[in-house]
Each structure stands twice: as structure tokens, then as C-alpha cells.
Write a protein that holds these residues in place. Sequence first.
Motif, PDB file in Angstrom:
ATOM      1  N   LEU A   4     -60.386  25.884   6.461  1.00  0.00           N
ATOM      2  CA  LEU A   4     -59.258  26.693   5.989  1.00  0.00           C
ATOM      3  C   LEU A   4     -57.952  25.916   5.971  1.00  0.00           C
ATOM      4  N   ARG A   5     -57.940  24.763   6.616  1.00  0.00           N
ATOM      5  CA  ARG A   5     -56.761  23.910   6.707  1.00  0.00           C
ATOM      6  C   ARG A   5     -55.577  24.665   7.322  1.00  0.00           C
ATOM      7  N   VAL A   6     -55.829  25.277   8.469  1.00  0.00           N
ATOM      8  CA  VAL A   6     -54.784  25.984   9.218  1.00  0.00           C
ATOM      9  C   VAL A   6     -54.700  25.394  10.615  1.00  0.00           C
ATOM     10  N   ARG A   7     -53.542  25.547  11.221  1.00  0.00           N
ATOM     11  CA  ARG A   7     -53.344  25.027  12.567  1.00  0.00           C
ATOM     12  C   ARG A   7     -53.815  26.056  13.586  1.00  0.00           C
ATOM     13  N   ARG A   8     -54.365  25.551  14.689  1.00  0.00           N
ATOM     14  CA  ARG A   8     -54.850  26.409  15.771  1.00  0.00           C
ATOM     15  C   ARG A   8     -53.718  27.294  16.294  1.00  0.00           C
ATOM     16  N   LYS A   9     -52.530  26.746  16.409  1.00  0.00           N
ATOM     17  CA  LYS A   9     -51.377  27.498  16.897  1.00  0.00           C
ATOM     18  C   LYS A   9     -51.089  28.698  15.989  1.00  0.00           C
ATOM     19  N   ASP A  10     -51.184  28.505  14.675  1.00  0.00           N
ATOM     20  CA  ASP A  10     -50.940  29.597  13.731  1.00  0.00           C
ATOM     21  C   ASP A  10     -51.984  30.699  13.869  1.00  0.00           C
ATOM     22  N   VAL A  11     -53.241  30.311  14.076  1.00  0.00           N
ATOM     23  CA  VAL A  11     -54.316  31.298  14.235  1.00  0.00           C
ATOM     24  C   VAL A  11     -54.085  32.111  15.504  1.00  0.00           C
ATOM     25  N   ARG A  12     -53.769  31.427  16.589  1.00  0.00           N
ATOM     26  CA  ARG A  12     -53.538  32.125  17.859  1.00  0.00           C
ATOM     27  C   ARG A  12     -52.348  33.073  17.774  1.00  0.00           C
ATOM     28  N   SER A  13     -51.255  32.625  17.174  1.00  0.00           N
ATOM     29  CA  SER A  13     -50.077  33.491  17.088  1.00  0.00           C
ATOM     30  C   SER A  13     -50.330  34.690  16.183  1.00  0.00           C
ATOM     31  N   THR A  14     -51.093  34.499  15.116  1.00  0.00           N
ATOM     32  CA  THR A  14     -51.421  35.610  14.220  1.00  0.00           C
ATOM     33  C   THR A  14     -52.304  36.628  14.926  1.00  0.00           C
TER      34      THR A  14
END
Length: 61
Positions: A4-14
Motif C-alpha cells: 500500500l506504500r503507507v507508513r506504519r505511523k500513519d496506519v497506527r494513528s488512523t
Amino acid sequence: MEKLRVRRKDVRSTLTLLHRQGMVDVLRMRLTLSGFAIGSALIGKTLPALRAAPRAATAAA
């Protein structure tokens, strides 16, 4: 996440935000009833991009 080319931090915050809003139960990693209802309503809809597309570099004339 690499696909998905997303950062782990972005997934966790979402996920944290959705949990606080009552749409996802993070402990069980399941949608709540309201999260399911909203997700069902969005099936087939095109969602806006989360980030603006990068601008192409243009040379000054």
C-alpha cells in the motif's frame, strides 16, 4: 504495508482515531456496528486522495 506504500505511523494513528470515534474495535481488530454501516454506505464510492499528487518539476524558460 509495503504493497500500500503507507507508513506504519500513519496506519497506527488512523486506527487510533477510528477507535476513539467508535468505528473500530482495535483490541479485536473488528468494525463496530457504526463503522460497518459507514463502510457499507461507501461501497462503490470513489474516495478523495489523502495527499496531493506530487507536482512535476518544470524547467523555467
